[in-house]
Design an enzyme around this catalytic site. Sequence first.
Site, PDB file in Angstrom:
ATOM      1  N   LYS A   1       0.834  -1.210   0.000  1.00  0.00           N
ATOM      2  CA  LYS A   1       0.000   0.000   0.000  1.00  0.00           C
ATOM      3  C   LYS A   1       0.864   1.254   0.000  1.00  0.00           C
ATOM      4  O   LYS A   1       0.613   2.190  -0.758  1.00  0.00           O
ATOM      5  CB  LYS A   1      -0.930  -0.047   1.227  1.00  0.00           C
ATOM      6  CG  LYS A   1      -1.890   1.125   1.334  1.00  0.00           C
ATOM      7  CD  LYS A   1      -3.121   0.770   2.132  1.00  0.00           C
ATOM      8  CE  LYS A   1      -2.870   0.611   3.615  1.00  0.00           C
ATOM      9  NZ  LYS A   1      -2.578   1.895   4.300  1.00  0.00           N
ATOM     10  N   SER A   2       1.884   1.292   0.849  1.00  0.00           N
ATOM     11  CA  SER A   2       2.727   2.486   0.939  1.00  0.00           C
ATOM     12  C   SER A   2       3.413   2.775  -0.391  1.00  0.00           C
ATOM     13  O   SER A   2       3.465   3.924  -0.847  1.00  0.00           O
ATOM     14  CB  SER A   2       3.803   2.278   2.011  1.00  0.00           C
ATOM     15  OG  SER A   2       3.221   2.157   3.277  1.00  0.00           O
TER      16      SER A   2
ATOM     17  N   ARG B   1       2.852   5.985  -3.237  1.00  0.00           N
ATOM     18  CA  ARG B   1       4.015   6.785  -3.645  1.00  0.00           C
ATOM     19  C   ARG B   1       4.283   6.664  -5.141  1.00  0.00           C
ATOM     20  O   ARG B   1       4.703   7.633  -5.787  1.00  0.00           O
ATOM     21  CB  ARG B   1       5.249   6.351  -2.841  1.00  0.00           C
ATOM     22  CG  ARG B   1       5.177   6.820  -1.373  1.00  0.00           C
ATOM     23  CD  ARG B   1       6.106   6.015  -0.493  1.00  0.00           C
ATOM     24  NE  ARG B   1       6.211   6.511   0.866  1.00  0.00           N
ATOM     25  CZ  ARG B   1       5.351   6.273   1.847  1.00  0.00           C
ATOM     26  NH1 ARG B   1       4.257   5.537   1.600  1.00  0.00           N
ATOM     27  NH2 ARG B   1       5.538   6.749   3.058  1.00  0.00           N
TER      28      ARG B   1
ATOM     29  N   GLY C   1      -5.230   7.728   5.552  1.00  0.00           N
ATOM     30  CA  GLY C   1      -4.326   8.697   6.164  1.00  0.00           C
ATOM     31  C   GLY C   1      -3.095   8.925   5.307  1.00  0.00           C
ATOM     32  O   GLY C   1      -2.624  10.055   5.146  1.00  0.00           O
TER      33      GLY C   1
ATOM     34  N   ARG D   1      -8.853  11.883  12.468  1.00  0.00           N
ATOM     35  CA  ARG D   1      -7.404  11.673  12.656  1.00  0.00           C
ATOM     36  C   ARG D   1      -6.616  12.992  12.605  1.00  0.00           C
ATOM     37  O   ARG D   1      -7.015  13.922  11.904  1.00  0.00           O
ATOM     38  CB  ARG D   1      -6.897  10.674  11.603  1.00  0.00           C
ATOM     39  CG  ARG D   1      -7.566   9.320  11.788  1.00  0.00           C
ATOM     40  CD  ARG D   1      -7.086   8.307  10.805  1.00  0.00           C
ATOM     41  NE  ARG D   1      -5.684   7.983  11.005  1.00  0.00           N
ATOM     42  CZ  ARG D   1      -4.971   7.219  10.191  1.00  0.00           C
ATOM     43  NH1 ARG D   1      -5.550   6.722   9.106  1.00  0.00           N
ATOM     44  NH2 ARG D   1      -3.726   6.951  10.447  1.00  0.00           N
TER      45      ARG D   1
ATOM     46  N   SER E   1       7.057   9.137  12.306  1.00  0.00           N
ATOM     47  CA  SER E   1       5.978   8.936  11.336  1.00  0.00           C
ATOM     48  C   SER E   1       6.486   9.111   9.914  1.00  0.00           C
ATOM     49  O   SER E   1       6.935  10.192   9.529  1.00  0.00           O
ATOM     50  CB  SER E   1       4.840   9.935  11.604  1.00  0.00           C
ATOM     51  OG  SER E   1       4.000  10.001  10.466  1.00  0.00           O
TER      52      SER E   1
ATOM     53  N   ASP F   1       1.710  -1.214  11.816  1.00  0.00           N
ATOM     54  CA  ASP F   1       0.373  -1.683  11.403  1.00  0.00           C
ATOM     55  C   ASP F   1       0.111  -3.135  11.803  1.00  0.00           C
ATOM     56  O   ASP F   1      -0.979  -3.651  11.577  1.00  0.00           O
ATOM     57  CB  ASP F   1       0.226  -1.538   9.885  1.00  0.00           C
ATOM     58  CG  ASP F   1       0.202  -0.073   9.472  1.00  0.00           C
ATOM     59  OD1 ASP F   1      -0.212   0.770  10.293  1.00  0.00           O
ATOM     60  OD2 ASP F   1       0.608   0.231   8.333  1.00  0.00           O
TER      61      ASP F   1
ATOM     62  N   LYS G   1      -4.551   5.713  14.674  1.00  0.00           N
ATOM     63  CA  LYS G   1      -4.636   5.055  13.365  1.00  0.00           C
ATOM     64  C   LYS G   1      -6.094   5.090  12.901  1.00  0.00           C
ATOM     65  O   LYS G   1      -6.877   5.892  13.373  1.00  0.00           O
ATOM     66  CB  LYS G   1      -4.097   3.629  13.469  1.00  0.00           C
ATOM     67  CG  LYS G   1      -2.598   3.584  13.741  1.00  0.00           C
ATOM     68  CD  LYS G   1      -1.822   4.185  12.595  1.00  0.00           C
ATOM     69  CE  LYS G   1      -0.333   4.250  12.873  1.00  0.00           C
ATOM     70  NZ  LYS G   1       0.394   4.987  11.837  1.00  0.00           N
TER      71      LYS G   1
ATOM     72  N   ARG H   1      -7.611  -3.212   9.537  1.00  0.00           N
ATOM     73  CA  ARG H   1      -6.684  -4.151  10.185  1.00  0.00           C
ATOM     74  C   ARG H   1      -7.305  -4.791  11.429  1.00  0.00           C
ATOM     75  O   ARG H   1      -6.960  -5.917  11.783  1.00  0.00           O
ATOM     76  CB  ARG H   1      -5.354  -3.462  10.498  1.00  0.00           C
ATOM     77  CG  ARG H   1      -4.658  -3.007   9.224  1.00  0.00           C
ATOM     78  CD  ARG H   1      -3.184  -2.826   9.361  1.00  0.00           C
ATOM     79  NE  ARG H   1      -2.699  -1.978   8.281  1.00  0.00           N
ATOM     80  CZ  ARG H   1      -2.405  -2.407   7.057  1.00  0.00           C
ATOM     81  NH1 ARG H   1      -2.500  -3.680   6.749  1.00  0.00           N
ATOM     82  NH2 ARG H   1      -1.984  -1.558   6.123  1.00  0.00           N
TER      83      ARG H   1
HETATM   84  C1  S3P Z   1       2.492   4.691   6.242  1.00  0.00           C
HETATM   85  C2  S3P Z   1       3.036   5.017   7.446  1.00  0.00           C
HETATM   86  C3  S3P Z   1       2.488   4.578   8.735  1.00  0.00           C
HETATM   87  C4  S3P Z   1       1.484   3.434   8.581  1.00  0.00           C
HETATM   88  C5  S3P Z   1       0.564   3.637   7.412  1.00  0.00           C
HETATM   89  C6  S3P Z   1       1.342   3.791   6.120  1.00  0.00           C
HETATM   90  C7  S3P Z   1       3.115   5.224   5.005  1.00  0.00           C
HETATM   91  O1  S3P Z   1       1.863   5.673   9.353  1.00  0.00           O
HETATM   92  O2  S3P Z   1       0.729   3.281   9.762  1.00  0.00           O
HETATM   93  O3  S3P Z   1      -0.323   2.535   7.275  1.00  0.00           O
HETATM   94  O4  S3P Z   1       2.826   4.711   3.919  1.00  0.00           O
HETATM   95  O5  S3P Z   1       3.922   6.166   5.119  1.00  0.00           O
HETATM   96  P1  S3P Z   1       2.718   6.729  10.235  1.00  0.00           P
HETATM   97  O6  S3P Z   1       3.845   7.127   9.422  1.00  0.00           O
HETATM   98  O7  S3P Z   1       1.844   7.901  10.500  1.00  0.00           O
HETATM   99  O8  S3P Z   1       3.087   5.968  11.467  1.00  0.00           O
END
Ligand code: S3P
Length: 447
Positions: free
Chosen positions: A27-28, A32, A99, A127, A171, A323, A350, A397
């Site tokens: 996902k991350s 990006r 988020g 959030r 973060s 996560d 979260k 989750r």
């Molecule tokens: C993420 C960072 C994390 C994670 C989120 C994905 C990201 O959050 O909990 O699911 O893709 O940068 P935080 O960076 O706020 O901890």
Amino acid sequence: MLQTANSPLVSLRSGPLSGSVCVPGDKSISHRALMLGALASGRTLIRGLLEGEDVLNTGRVLAAMGCPVHRAGGAWEVLGRGVGGLAQPEAPLDFGNSGTGVRLMMGLLAGNDILARLIGDASLSRRPMGRVLDPLVRMGLEVVDGARTLPLSLRGTGDLLPLEYRLPVASAQIKSAILLAGLHASGATSVIEPETTRDHTERMVSYFGGEVTIGERDGKRLITVKGNAELEGRNVEVPGDPSSAAFLAAAALMVPRSEIRIQGVLANPTRTGFYTTVREMGADLVFHNERQQGGEPVADITVRHAKLKGVRVPPERAPSMIDEYPILACLAACAAGETHMAGLAELKVKESDRLAATVAGLQANGVRARSDGEALYVEGGRGVPGGGTVETHLDHRIAMAFLTLGLAADRPVTVDDASIIATSFPEFRGLMQGLGARFAAPEDVRR
Ligand code: S3P
């Protein structure tokens, strides 16, 4: 805004799980890849993009700002606008549950001379956004309407200032928003992290041809990006999501006589804290066939059922498995003795308050669990009675963790809403069932 009716789902004690699967894209990295594709000039082709609601919303938002994003055969194509090339959106930008989507996009918006209204679902609207807005406002972003939560109206600028910023919390989202904004600024922008967080933004900016340097300041990681960046479209292959794979691995560890193989999983050390921890608990889990894919390490994972023991998970490991605490806590219910997870303040902000939701879900299913400040304690090894209903609070989750726990519980475990799983892992139910997991609608379960 995605509105789905609650759809409860029940998981049932299951026989051995077996088979070989690929989990969907990380996902991350998917968020990006779309965003950097938009900031690049030319075409970016993304294979293995996660087609979960969170990522699809990011694609729709970019399209609403004049950046074409569409499926092309088996891949996704982004026709980049170049840094600073986003257009004024005509309608509010809806990030749904994500988020990551909204916070990283704020970094992009900051560097464009446009006014945008940002909205999201009930979970996202609770959030904290101030943590990202504070540094971006120092760079030149203007908050036109709203305060520190969605909905917000933001105005970016073509004259963004560079910034040096020490993150107040570990973060990756705050770090990434600043670095992405920094690509638009007139000079070098630096972030200092209290603990190392996932580094996909740094890796991918450099993969797209941007200048990133990694150094040290007072023993902490210092990341610097060069402004007025010129990025070029690239081909990206997104590895499997280790956070999604964690549910499958945990299921195999919990259910006796299971053995599964998960192929092509991202093995970046900033993401593998869960796997380190379960090995410390005694898991029979091996990473093999390690290789590089588009600037990220990838591996296949083989995992077999094992008798586990409780451990203490140190606070500094939290960013690398942030996560995975709900599923680790469910796994800890099946491990002999106490598991103590420390340093979990971030879990409270979260998609839900995951500390509270995890404790409540475990207690509802007869497992001894408690939180104390920023720590979570689970007393395992007494069997999992099950029979409870878990409130998911719009948190994918929480839903997946407790559906996994139900596979090893004496009585069925119900989650009140499984539809939210589509945000990150739409294939969860099908993949799990393919391995031998049993799920049912509540009306089909005889209690
Ligand atoms: C993420 C960072 C994390 C994670 C989120 C994905 C990201 O959050 O909990 O699911 O893709 O940068 P935080 O960076 O706020 O901890």
